[in-house]
Motif scaffolding. Structure first.
Motif, PDB file in Angstrom:
ATOM      1  N   UNK A  96       0.854  -1.193  -0.016  1.00 29.52           N
ATOM      2  CA  UNK A  96      -0.064   0.059  -0.019  1.00 29.52           C
ATOM      3  C   UNK A  96       0.962   1.315  -0.023  1.00 29.52           C
ATOM      4  N   UNK A  97       2.046   1.160  -0.484  1.00 34.00           N
ATOM      5  CA  UNK A  97       2.930   2.425  -0.720  1.00 34.00           C
ATOM      6  C   UNK A  97       3.623   2.341  -1.929  1.00 34.00           C
ATOM      7  N   UNK A  98       3.988   3.525  -2.390  1.00 30.66           N
ATOM      8  CA  UNK A  98       4.314   3.472  -3.742  1.00 30.66           C
ATOM      9  C   UNK A  98       5.536   4.591  -3.672  1.00 30.66           C
ATOM     10  N   UNK A 144       7.786  -3.265  11.940  1.00 34.01           N
ATOM     11  CA  UNK A 144       8.313  -2.019  11.827  1.00 34.01           C
ATOM     12  C   UNK A 144       8.987  -1.810  10.570  1.00 34.01           C
ATOM     13  N   UNK A 145       9.842  -2.971  10.288  1.00 33.34           N
ATOM     14  CA  UNK A 145      10.676  -2.733   8.955  1.00 33.34           C
ATOM     15  C   UNK A 145       9.585  -2.673   7.821  1.00 33.34           C
ATOM     16  N   UNK A 146       8.487  -3.318   7.704  1.00 33.53           N
ATOM     17  CA  UNK A 146       7.711  -3.079   6.726  1.00 33.53           C
ATOM     18  C   UNK A 146       7.107  -1.808   6.504  1.00 33.53           C
ATOM     19  N   UNK A 147       7.373  -0.900   7.414  1.00 36.22           N
ATOM     20  CA  UNK A 147       6.919   0.513   7.389  1.00 36.22           C
ATOM     21  C   UNK A 147       7.681   1.103   6.328  1.00 36.22           C
ATOM     22  N   UNK A 148       8.795   0.636   6.138  1.00 34.51           N
ATOM     23  CA  UNK A 148       9.835   1.376   5.235  1.00 34.51           C
ATOM     24  C   UNK A 148       9.738   0.768   3.805  1.00 34.51           C
ATOM     25  N   UNK A 149       9.028  -0.194   3.628  1.00 33.40           N
ATOM     26  CA  UNK A 149       8.617  -0.916   2.124  1.00 33.40           C
ATOM     27  C   UNK A 149       8.306   0.231   1.336  1.00 33.40           C
ATOM     28  N   UNK A 150       8.987   0.368   0.071  1.00 34.70           N
ATOM     29  CA  UNK A 150       8.525   1.102  -1.089  1.00 34.70           C
ATOM     30  C   UNK A 150       8.646   2.566  -0.626  1.00 34.70           C
ATOM     31  N   UNK A 151       9.704   3.024   0.040  1.00 35.28           N
ATOM     32  CA  UNK A 151       9.945   4.277   0.532  1.00 35.28           C
ATOM     33  C   UNK A 151      11.210   4.932   0.016  1.00 35.28           C
ATOM     34  N   UNK A 199      18.017   3.163  12.372  1.00 38.94           N
ATOM     35  CA  UNK A 199      17.803   4.731  12.424  1.00 38.94           C
ATOM     36  C   UNK A 199      16.800   5.499  11.892  1.00 38.94           C
ATOM     37  N   UNK A 200      16.294   4.866  10.680  1.00 39.98           N
ATOM     38  CA  UNK A 200      15.069   5.234   9.914  1.00 39.98           C
ATOM     39  C   UNK A 200      13.749   5.078  10.939  1.00 39.98           C
ATOM     40  N   UNK A 201      13.705   3.959  11.674  1.00 36.82           N
ATOM     41  CA  UNK A 201      12.577   3.578  12.387  1.00 36.82           C
ATOM     42  C   UNK A 201      12.843   4.225  13.967  1.00 36.82           C
ATOM     43  N   UNK A 202      14.006   4.778  14.420  1.00 37.21           N
ATOM     44  CA  UNK A 202      14.224   5.313  15.670  1.00 37.21           C
ATOM     45  C   UNK A 202      14.303   4.019  16.731  1.00 37.21           C
ATOM     46  N   UNK A 203      14.732   2.895  16.264  1.00 37.18           N
ATOM     47  CA  UNK A 203      14.992   1.744  17.085  1.00 37.18           C
ATOM     48  C   UNK A 203      16.464   1.138  17.285  1.00 37.18           C
ATOM     49  N   UNK A 204      17.189   2.184  17.278  1.00 39.33           N
ATOM     50  CA  UNK A 204      18.711   1.730  17.563  1.00 39.33           C
ATOM     51  C   UNK A 204      19.043   0.761  18.662  1.00 39.33           C
TER      52      UNK A 204
END
Length: 336
Positions: A96-98, A144-151, A199-204
């Motif tokens: 659901x991201x492009x 959480x990682x899936x939030x970065x897909x297709x970004x 770092x992108x997710x703020x979960x270092x």
């Protein structure tokens, strides 16, 4: 070590597109590919086995690549694909991201969900370096990682720039590596990729201690290389910039067998040596080359250079320039 390099020119023209489809489906994941360049399909692929991760370099004409639920059911390597875009613009849609990516962007997708990807280069080649990360080894929550897909994630500064530069350098030097080198570099690539995503997710804090250490060292190395011209580049300055104590900084470098000051001096000397061997800089005084990389004293530079390379900088420059202009060494490039 062996670097697998394949090119469509080695395949009969009428079979090149079919060859590419088979290559991607076999070595990456089953994918449906279509293109308007079936009759003039020019593509290349390189692959490097880095132990814990795999690294690929792809170049191909505009095409569309889709991975459907049926293809996922057929075969799923369960891998995150982290790509550095190098050529013309590309587009990808997943979960659901492009996003539209241009050269210098990083983008993440994975093989366990459908995706739709396209090269948008017109008559230009799409090029990418792809780091294949097994999903099971990444110490970050998949949700959480899936939030970065297709970004589209710019890789022009910070951890993105560090990771991009590292991937390019590993690919460039891969033919010179032995198996042990490749495994070590693969672990570092994994550490840097995990640190970038964290770092992108703020979960270092979810990363293993060693991954955080490698990411910090990479940031420090980049900082040093970007500030070699600063005569005030010292261990205390480096430590302050990275919000750690000087003692912690020295302990970090102790584990790699090279002190902080030693690395700063080595990198300065390496840059000076490269400039002294450059025919385009033959008229630049040696003292100016030394000052460019933080040597405040020409005498100190001369002593350090002789200690490192066994000859004075003037003698090295003369020998390097003589070799560059030796008879039979044709360095003229033709414009085609």
């Amino acid at each position: 070590m062996d670097v697998i390099t394949l090119h469509s020119r080695d395949v009969p023209a009428e079979h090149r597109f079919e060859w590419w489809c088979d290559l991607i489906s076999r070595d990456v994941a089953p994918t449906r590919i279509s293109t308007d360049h079936v009759t003039d399909f020019h593509a290349a692929a390189g692959a490097v086995d880095l132990g814990p991760v795999q690294l690929s370099a792809l170049s191909f004409p505009p095409l569309r690549s889709t991975r459907t639920p049926a293809l996922i059911r057929r075969s799923d390597p369960e891998v995150y694909e982290l790509a550095l875009i190098m050529g013309s613009e590309m587009w990808i849609s997943q979960a659901r991201s492009a996003t539209r990516m241009r050269a210098g962007d990083l983008v993440l997708w994975e093989t366990s969900h459908p995706f739709d990807g396209r090269g948008l280069g017109g008559n230009d080649q799409s090029r990418a370096i792809i780091l294949h990360l097994p999903r099971a080894t990444l110490p970050l929550p998949a949700t959480r990682v899936d939030l970065l897909l297709a970004q589209a994630m710019p890789a022009r500064s910070g951890m993105g720039a560090i990771l991009a530069r590292y991937l390019r350098s590993v690919l460039r030097e891969a033919p010179t590596l032995d198996r042990a080198d490749a495994d070590r570099l693969g672990r570092t690539a994994w550490d840097l990729a995990a640190a970038f995503l964290a770092h992108r997710l703020g979960v270092q804090d979810r990363l293993p201690v060693e991954s955080r250490r490698q990411a910090l060292l990479a940031r420090i190395d980049t900082f040093i290389d970007h500030h070699l011209s600063d005569s005030g580049l010292t261990p205390p300055a480096v430590a302050a910039r990275h919000h750690i104590s000087v003692r912690s900084l020295h302990m970090l470098f102790q584990q790699r067998g090279e002190g902080v000051a030693a690395r700063i001096r080595r990198r300065r000397l390496e840059h000076c040596r490269a400039d002294l061997a450059d025919p385009l800089q033959r008229t630049l005084p040696i003292r100016a080359v030394a000052a460019r990389y933080g040597f405040a004293s020409a005498a100190d530079f001369a002593r350090a250079f002789r200690a490192a390379y066994g000859m004075p900088p003037s003698e090295y420059r003369r020998a390097a320039l003589d070799a560059a202009t030796a008879p039979g060494d044709n360095r003229t490039c033709a414009v085609r």
